[in-house]
Design a protein around this motif. Structure first.
Motif, mmCIF file in Angstrom:
data_model
loop_
_atom_site.group_PDB
_atom_site.id
_atom_site.type_symbol
_atom_site.label_atom_id
_atom_site.label_comp_id
_atom_site.label_asym_id
_atom_site.label_seq_id
_atom_site.Cartn_x
_atom_site.Cartn_y
_atom_site.Cartn_z
ATOM 1 N N GLN A 13 0.969 -0.719 -0.175
ATOM 2 C CA GLN A 13 0.238 -0.147 -0.063
ATOM 3 C C GLN A 13 1.211 1.571 -0.161
ATOM 4 O O GLN A 13 2.224 1.200 0.444
ATOM 5 N N GLN A 14 0.097 2.840 -0.497
ATOM 6 C CA GLN A 14 1.234 3.839 0.028
ATOM 7 C C GLN A 14 1.953 3.839 1.387
ATOM 8 O O GLN A 14 2.514 4.196 1.546
ATOM 9 N N THR A 17 5.505 2.223 1.799
ATOM 10 C CA THR A 17 6.326 3.075 0.366
ATOM 11 C C THR A 17 8.009 3.514 1.647
ATOM 12 O O THR A 17 9.108 3.358 0.930
ATOM 13 N N ASP A 40 6.962 4.770 -5.972
ATOM 14 C CA ASP A 40 5.866 6.174 -5.467
ATOM 15 C C ASP A 40 4.213 5.229 -6.150
ATOM 16 O O ASP A 40 3.777 4.194 -6.381
ATOM 17 N N GLU A 41 2.967 6.142 -5.748
ATOM 18 C CA GLU A 41 1.741 5.469 -6.151
ATOM 19 C C GLU A 41 1.809 5.278 -7.447
ATOM 20 O O GLU A 41 1.028 4.230 -7.862
ATOM 21 N N ILE A 44 2.858 1.753 -8.385
ATOM 22 C CA ILE A 44 2.401 0.998 -6.762
ATOM 23 C C ILE A 44 0.907 0.559 -7.319
ATOM 24 O O ILE A 44 -0.094 -0.873 -7.368
#
Length: 163
Positions: A13-14, A17, A40-41, A44
């Motif tokens: 998940q974010q 990170t 990064d988002e 992902i």
């Protein structure tokens, strides 16, 4: 390694990170993964790659990703494998858990999960100089199927295991 070791795989998940990027900065990871951009988002969220945080008895300690070898916007070096095949990359992030058999165990567990989900072949591409990783893959059942070559990600030894 304890015979009671329990590996759990959680989709990254974010919120993971920071942990992932800390692991990527470890010297034992940098040696083989290099200094790529941080996760990064957008990375992902990619539908081609599933990213997993691996926990040992509840403690996050490793990362593994599996990806579709087909469907890339370029000709991936595993594209010749059967439809549904998956590629994998991984590392142990926590230095105190290196050299204890956890890599072999969690990779084997993840490969079994991929086979149970229908993958006919699982492939990996370690650096040919990474003899330790190659030996781990061989103990799991992987074998090299071509000579080392230069890919978009550096020099690799293509390896695969079939269900």
């Amino acid at each position: 390694m304890s015979k009671r070791a329990l590996y759990q795989f959680h989709i990254m998940q974010q919120a993971d990170t920071g942990l992932f990027n800390r692991w990527r900065a470890q010297p034992h990871v940098l040696e083989w993964w290099g200094e790529d951009d941080e996760e990064d988002e957008e990375a992902i969220a990619s539908p081609l790659v599933k990213r997993w945080i691996v926990r040992l008895n509840g403690r996050p300690f490793a990362y593994i990703q599996d990806y579709a070898v087909h469907g890339w916007p370029f000709d991936h070096h595993f594209a010749h494998l059967p439809e549904g095949s998956r590629g994998i990359d991984q590392f142990i992030g926590e230095p105190d858990l290196l050299g204890q058999g956890h890599g072999r165990a969690f990779i084997a567990a993840h490969v079994a999960n991929l086979f149970n989900s229908g993958a006919p072949v699982v492939a990996t591409d370690p650096d040919p100089e990474n003899t330790r990783a190659i030996a781990v893959f061989e103990r799991i059942g992987f074998s090299a199927y071509a000579d080392p070559f230069d890919s978009d990600w550096g020099r690799i030894l293509p390896m695969k295991v079939t269900k």
